[in-house]
Design an enzyme around this catalytic site. Structure first.
Site, PDB file in Angstrom:
ATOM      1  N   ASP A 161       0.817  -1.201   0.000  1.00 45.84           N
ATOM      2  CA  ASP A 161       0.000   0.000   0.000  1.00 45.84           C
ATOM      3  C   ASP A 161       0.858   1.262   0.000  1.00 45.84           C
ATOM      4  OD1 ASP A 161      -2.665   1.377   0.479  1.00 45.84           O
ATOM      5  OD2 ASP A 161      -1.562   2.032   2.259  1.00 45.84           O
TER       6      ASP A 161
ATOM      7  N   GLU B 259       1.597  -0.091  -4.852  1.00 41.51           N
ATOM      8  CA  GLU B 259       0.715   1.028  -5.143  1.00 41.51           C
ATOM      9  C   GLU B 259       1.567   2.280  -5.010  1.00 41.51           C
ATOM     10  OE1 GLU B 259      -3.183   3.523  -3.622  1.00 41.51           O
ATOM     11  OE2 GLU B 259      -1.920   2.454  -2.204  1.00 41.51           O
TER      12      GLU B 259
END
Length: 586
Positions: free
Chosen positions: A253, A290
């Site tokens: 993330d 990401e």
């Protein structure tokens, strides 16, 4: 219980605290100082009888805290830890050889809303649907332990533990084993850039956090003093998902929020450790970032000074497709929406590759060396949890686009050279929203979350009364998929279209070629059509409302709406996508 260790480099006294269960008396055992800030005890007490052993640590006489490396938190993130090991006989996946995520069809889901029950075991019952859809990997939004009953998952604080309301670690092992039995790989979404606002006791033990901040709170200490053990803590949990739980890939993330100033970045270190483990296990392991940096070094090999990650999400692809089809231009969509923009991302991966970003008010990104990096190192999607849930009311594209517009988006993603990712329910144009939800038990934290959410969208012109309260249980319940929609004709039609696209992708070599060079485009923005060519196949899109004559001759295989086709080309209604072979393709 065996040897127990904990890292607490500044502590004067550390005690192991044990109990046999909730309400039982606690027993404290002094621990011995070991090198490099570690404390250990050779053999812990049994913790009494009549209940499951729970344990934690007291630092310098403070309250008992759960183990930072707790693998189970049965009482929640504020309570003592429990032991857990996946037993060898729990696995039946010896025939699973694994696969690289590049080029696969990935399906992102949130466990709490994927099924009515919201558990790992209930999700197993839907794996046949994913197999029939043509999915290759299931990507779980974060499952690590958080405070409360339901959450998106990005407020996790128990990085080694699995949320008990999902079923805990034993259920995760059952889920992975069932996926492998069905021929599906598993991706875990993991968060290493920040910790949640409730239950984070890492600072009680050591300098896990730095003085820097992200938009979510304090930064993780990746390069300040004593950061060696913090990095080992992160890499340890990542490798454990691969080895003990047989997971195939990790989605990392918001890696742009990892504040690391060392010569060897934490991502490079993690990538090297993952590759070493993959060699030992004899199966591929993938790391997917990401990142909003538009920096190809993420996915360049370490041999050419890249970080060596397997793949990364690519929001530019999403923005280019979404804006052309939807017409939206607000916020970070401002630079997107043209036919030329879509052509650029389909052939180069990034739109902002050193260009000026009006949203950021600066130049942004760097070109991808398309001869070195395969297009399959980029994940493309029509939507994902962020692109839906971070809208003020959590509305899916199906709430404001018609079937033809959704079909255009699906075809451009699923038949592109990129690695396609679907978000749960998009395959049948689910009518349910996916809203931002929390269940913070602390009233002040819950109130601050709700008020902050409303204020954020009010700044962007939304009526704050329209923004759902993330703390309202109804917000969570509204976000659950309604599987009965599959029996309705319009939803069934969309699902059949998605199945057709995934089958085409897998059957036709030209449509799963991972090279950037496999794509060429042509378009006429004045007339209103766009074509993506892949070998002798073409995907022709008519995003506008009006009928269009397209000078691309195809033997039509699939179309959302019927078209007229002859040697001069196609005549198509608006909001349509046509897929077929070109007889004279070079």
């Amino acid at each position: 219980m065996g040897e127990i260790r904990v890292w607490a480099p500044s502590a004067q006294v550390v005690e192991l605290v044990t109990t046999s269960g909730t309400g039982s008396a606690q027993e404290r055992t002094p621990m011995s100082a070991a090198p490099d800030g570690w404390w250990e005890v050779d053999a812990a007490p049994a913790g009494g009888t009549g209940g499951e052993l729970r344990y934690g640590f007291s630092v310098d006489g403070g309250p008992a805290r759960p183990d930072p490396r707790a693998v189970r938190l049965p009482g929640g993130v504020h309570e003592l830890s429990a032991l857990f090991t996946v037993e060898a006989d729990a696995w039946t996946d010896t025939a699973w050889a694994g696969r690289d995520i590049r080029g696969a069809v990935v399906y992102e889901l949130h466990l709490g809303t994927f099924t009515a029950e919201g558990t790992l075991d209930s999700a197993i019952s839907r794996l046949d649907h994913l197999v029939g859809l043509g999915v290759d990997f299931v990507e779980l939004m974060p499952v690590n332990a958080f405070n409360g009953d339901h959450n998106w998952g990005y407020d996790g604080v128990g990085w080694y533990a699995v949320q008990e309301t999902y079923g805990g670690p034993a259920a995760l092992a059952r889920f992975v084993d069932a996926c492998h039995g069905a021929g599906l790989g598993v991706v875990l979404d993991v968060v290493y850039n920040h910790l949640g606002p409730s239950g984070n006791y890492l600072p009680d033990f050591g300098p896990y956090l730095s003085e820097g901040t992200t938009s979510w709170g304090s930064s993780v200490n990746l390069s300040d003093p004593d950061s060696d053990e913090v990095r080992a803590f992160i890499i340890g949990t990542a490798l454990r998902w691969f080895s003990e739980f047989h997971v195939d890939a990790l989605r990392l993330d918001a890696v742009h929020a990892l504040a690391d100033h060392r010569a060897v970045h934490i991502l490079e270190e993690l990538a090297a450790a993952t590759d070493d483990l993959a060699a030992r296990l004899g199966r591929p392991l993938s790391l997917v970032a990401e990142s909003d940096l538009n920096d190809p070094r993420m996915i360049l090999p370490r041999t050419v000074n890249g970080l060596g990650l397997t793949a990364q999400w690519d929001d530019d692809i999403h923005h280019a497709i979404h804006t052309l089809v939807s017409g939206e231009r607000q916020g970070y969509y401002g630079d997107f929406g043209s036919y030329g923009c879509l052509a650029k991302v389909l052939t180069g991966g990034f739109f902002h590759d050193g260009t000026y970003s009006s949203f950021r008010r600066r130049h942004h990104g760097r070109p991808i060396p398309t001869g070195t990096v395969p297009a399959s190192a980029l994940l493309a999607y029509t939507c994902n949890h962020d692109q839906i849930g971070n809208r003020a009311v959590g509305d899916r594209p199906s709430a404001y686009l018609d079937g033809g517009q959704l079909a255009i988006k699906a075809a451009l993603v699923l038949l592109s050279p990129f690695t396609p990712m679907l978000f749960m329910g998009e395959e049948w144009a689910a009518a349910t929203p996916f809203q931002f939800f929390t269940s913070h038990p602390e009233p002040e934290l819950g109130r601050a979350t709700a008020e902050g959410r409303k204020a954020e969208f009010a700044e962007h012109g939304w009526d704050s009364d329209d923004v759902p309260d993330p703390q309202d249980p109804a917000t969570f319940e509204r976000s659950k998929l309604d599987w009965t929609e599959l029996d309705e004709p319009d939803h069934a039609r969309m699902l059949d279209f998605y199945r057709t696209l995934t089958a085409l992708r897998k059957a036709e070599a030209a449509l799963h070629d991972p090279a950037f060079a496999s794509v060429s485009v042509e378009f006429d923005d004045a007339s209103g059509w766009f074509a993506m060519h892949r070998g002798d196949w073409s995907v022709v899109c008519v995003p506008g409302d009006e009928p269009v004559a397209v000078p691309v001759a195809l033997d039509v295989e699939v179309a959302w709406e019927p078209v007229r086709s002859d040697d001069a080309g196609l005549t198509s209604p608006g909001h349509n996508v046509i897929i077929g072979r070109r007889g004279n393709a070079s």
